[in-house]
Design a protein around this motif. Sequence first.
Motif: not given
Ligand code: PMP
Length: 285
Positions: A52, A147, A180, A208-209, A245
């Motif tokens: 990512r 990101k 989200e 990623i989760t 995460t």
């Molecule tokens: N959406 C947003 C806006 C986030 O900031 C995050 C956390 N970084 C996630 C979803 C979840 O992503 P991940 O599972 O990779 O932490």
Amino acid sequence: MSRISYVNGHYVPHCNASVHIEDRGYQFSDGVYEVIAVHKGNLIDMGGHMLRLTRSLEELEIEWPASLKAIDIIIHEVIRRNRIKDGIIYIQITRGVAPRDHVFPDHHNSAFVVTAKRFPSFDFNSTNKGINIITTPETRWQRRDIKSVSLLANCLAKEKARRAGCYEAWFVEDDGMITEGTTSNSWIVTAKGELVTREASNNILNGITRLSIMKVAKENNIKFSERAFSLEEAKSAKEAFISSTTSFVRPVLKIDNKRVGDGKVGHLSAKLLSYYSNHMKAQIT
Ligand code: PMP
């Protein structure tokens, strides 16, 4: 023991870790980041996070600050120097220092920072307790798949949640659909029992989760749909939860002060947390 951070080629005491005032990350939020969980000394889903990160950099045409091999060594060195058994690693890459000008500088000068933080070790029971959330209008830009460190809208919404005594805020678009959370992906189990999370697109960060939950769900023959769902659907859902995460799988008990289902931790949410915890355990070496 003092915290040690990595900044542009140097391991420095965290209290002295700083970047130049003309770093484009500071002036334009022209940079990207990753947060990776460390569980019993192991980086969780490192491959997915690096993929990512690669994508985020490519989308913004930011050069890697070092080779992948060197980055891997630096990350492990930061973990070692901070003696992290359980916690997180934060990686930030910006377009670097250049005289302030909106257009990209001619030269590549990416800036690279790695910090680490300790967290209490993962505990199923405390994670499975359940949280309350609010909803808030979607105000972010159209490239939420990147990101990016440009997180002001997320910060404003998360602060709104905190002031409401809640853990998270879910963004709702003008058409009533949920994208989200401010720092997590959103999931529901509909009144009919369908497990749903929004499909990956420019509208959300592809967590990623989220991907790992989809993997463990498949392995355990749990069907799910990747589609948009509305706030109305979420409010009449049997279960809801968030994934990230740092939060893992966390059941949602109330949305905008309205109970989800019977207001208790959902059966499927708890099951997915348990599968996710096994997924982390399987990465312990
Ligand atoms: N959406 C947003 C806006 C986030 O900031 C995050 C956390 N970084 C996630 C979803 C979840 O992503 P991940 O599972 O990779 O932490």
